[in-house]
Design an enzyme around this catalytic site. Sequence first.
Site, PDB file in Angstrom:
ATOM      1  N   GLY A  11       0.878  -1.285  -0.005  1.00 22.50           N
ATOM      2  CA  GLY A  11      -0.011   0.064   0.216  1.00 22.50           C
ATOM      3  C   GLY A  11       0.894   1.240  -0.010  1.00 22.50           C
ATOM      4  O   GLY A  11       2.121   1.150   0.098  1.00 22.50           O
ATOM      5  N   ASP A  37      -3.962 -12.760   4.927  1.00 23.24           N
ATOM      6  CA  ASP A  37      -4.953 -12.324   4.946  1.00 23.24           C
ATOM      7  C   ASP A  37      -5.257 -11.994   6.395  1.00 23.24           C
ATOM      8  O   ASP A  37      -5.641 -12.958   7.140  1.00 23.24           O
ATOM      9  CB  ASP A  37      -6.273 -13.198   4.532  1.00 23.24           C
ATOM     10  CG  ASP A  37      -7.466 -12.702   4.619  1.00 23.24           C
ATOM     11  OD1 ASP A  37      -7.769 -11.619   5.031  1.00 23.24           O
ATOM     12  OD2 ASP A  37      -8.650 -13.409   4.228  1.00 23.24           O
ATOM     13  N   ALA A  61      -4.964  -1.757   5.510  1.00 22.25           N
ATOM     14  CA  ALA A  61      -6.128  -0.857   5.942  1.00 22.25           C
ATOM     15  C   ALA A  61      -7.185  -0.810   4.769  1.00 22.25           C
ATOM     16  O   ALA A  61      -6.688  -1.060   3.719  1.00 22.25           O
ATOM     17  CB  ALA A  61      -6.020   0.409   6.448  1.00 22.25           C
ATOM     18  N   TYR A  62      -8.534  -0.870   5.028  1.00 23.93           N
ATOM     19  CA  TYR A  62      -9.424  -0.380   3.759  1.00 23.93           C
ATOM     20  C   TYR A  62      -9.686   1.002   4.002  1.00 23.93           C
ATOM     21  O   TYR A  62     -10.096   1.430   4.964  1.00 23.93           O
ATOM     22  CB  TYR A  62     -10.479  -1.281   4.206  1.00 23.93           C
ATOM     23  CG  TYR A  62     -11.822  -1.174   3.089  1.00 23.93           C
ATOM     24  CD1 TYR A  62     -11.909  -1.638   1.834  1.00 23.93           C
ATOM     25  CD2 TYR A  62     -12.761  -0.082   3.177  1.00 23.93           C
ATOM     26  CE1 TYR A  62     -12.857  -1.533   0.939  1.00 23.93           C
ATOM     27  CE2 TYR A  62     -13.733   0.285   2.240  1.00 23.93           C
ATOM     28  CZ  TYR A  62     -13.722  -0.365   1.003  1.00 23.93           C
ATOM     29  OH  TYR A  62     -14.623  -0.225  -0.025  1.00 23.93           O
ATOM     30  N   THR A  63      -9.284   1.664   2.919  1.00 26.30           N
ATOM     31  CA  THR A  63      -9.412   3.114   2.964  1.00 26.30           C
ATOM     32  C   THR A  63     -10.322   3.866   1.971  1.00 26.30           C
ATOM     33  O   THR A  63     -10.164   5.018   1.497  1.00 26.30           O
ATOM     34  CB  THR A  63      -7.825   3.710   2.794  1.00 26.30           C
ATOM     35  OG1 THR A  63      -7.336   3.153   1.574  1.00 26.30           O
ATOM     36  CG2 THR A  63      -6.870   3.308   3.949  1.00 26.30           C
ATOM     37  N   ASP A 104      -7.860  11.204  11.483  1.00 26.72           N
ATOM     38  CA  ASP A 104      -8.545  12.385  12.060  1.00 26.72           C
ATOM     39  C   ASP A 104      -9.960  12.036  11.783  1.00 26.72           C
ATOM     40  O   ASP A 104     -10.716  12.938  12.812  1.00 26.72           O
ATOM     41  CB  ASP A 104      -8.180  13.597  11.134  1.00 26.72           C
ATOM     42  CG  ASP A 104      -8.325  13.574   9.736  1.00 26.72           C
ATOM     43  OD1 ASP A 104      -8.278  12.398   8.901  1.00 26.72           O
ATOM     44  OD2 ASP A 104      -8.916  14.540   9.039  1.00 26.72           O
ATOM     45  N   TYR A 127     -15.993   4.762   7.867  1.00 30.68           N
ATOM     46  CA  TYR A 127     -14.286   4.330   7.775  1.00 30.68           C
ATOM     47  C   TYR A 127     -13.885   5.012   9.346  1.00 30.68           C
ATOM     48  O   TYR A 127     -13.076   4.354  10.093  1.00 30.68           O
ATOM     49  CB  TYR A 127     -13.761   5.408   6.836  1.00 30.68           C
ATOM     50  CG  TYR A 127     -12.299   5.250   6.632  1.00 30.68           C
ATOM     51  CD1 TYR A 127     -11.765   4.265   6.541  1.00 30.68           C
ATOM     52  CD2 TYR A 127     -11.709   6.499   7.358  1.00 30.68           C
ATOM     53  CE1 TYR A 127     -10.234   4.172   6.586  1.00 30.68           C
ATOM     54  CE2 TYR A 127     -10.233   6.576   7.297  1.00 30.68           C
ATOM     55  CZ  TYR A 127      -9.380   5.511   6.994  1.00 30.68           C
ATOM     56  OH  TYR A 127      -8.172   5.175   6.994  1.00 30.68           O
TER      57      TYR A 127
END
Length: 281
Positions: A11, A37, A61-63, A104, A127
Amino acid sequence: MSKYMITGIKGQLGTELSKLLDEKQLQYDGFDAKDLDITDRDWVSKKVNELKPEVIFHCAAYTAVDNAEDDGKDINWKVNVNGTKNVADAAAEVGATLVYISTDYVFDGTNEGQYNVDDATNPQNEYGLAKLAGELAVKSASENYYIIRTSWVFGEFGKNFVFTMQNLAESHDQLTVVNDQTGRPTWTRTLAEFMTYLVENKSDHGTYHLSNDNEATWFDFATEILKDTQTKVVPVDSSAFKQKAHRPEHSVMNLDKAKATGFKIPTWQQALAEFTSGLNK
């Protein structure tokens, strides 16, 4: 056996961190989703117990912030909460220090001043809710952790606002950018350096805020990015851009705790200049 382990190594942040560790000639074991995973609890536990790292840099992370509101809601929770809990619990099993990256977006953006690390959280999107739950999972697993909240991340190794603006400027004489959201941009290099700094200097465990110094609106940021182009940047308010996920209007995080460690934080203008000059080499 490597001292360090990195999740999400391919990433934007994981790639930057691996580059930094290579420069420091430090060995590490790095994993992307296909290699490990993190939502598979047994797999994570087995891998961590096999490697027994002293430090785990949890960059996975899933962003996809907007997608997390609907289509990506389940995967957002699986990765950012369940996955983080799996990594945190495995770290605790082997006594490893865990470095977890948060956001944040755990704040609601109504503070007209600066958010301190111990201020009340109140996430306003899926998120932010998941990343905050990830923080709680880290805290419940062990006291041996660094939680680093960051914001407006840009860098060499992924999609981000800097590249978006540069690409759009190639085909547009004028761009409209929101001027009613205020925060702090963060260069992945600065963030990676702080992550390693905390570990190497054995700084006090706990939660930190880390971004580049000085404040900006997205309009300010875009104007600086494109200052050497012919493209005109025009300010607009957020209502001009409909987004599924709520964005905080004023999410400026206080950096005093990070500065108190002795870490020198460049301004976002300095970081942006160094980043873009590096791209042109």
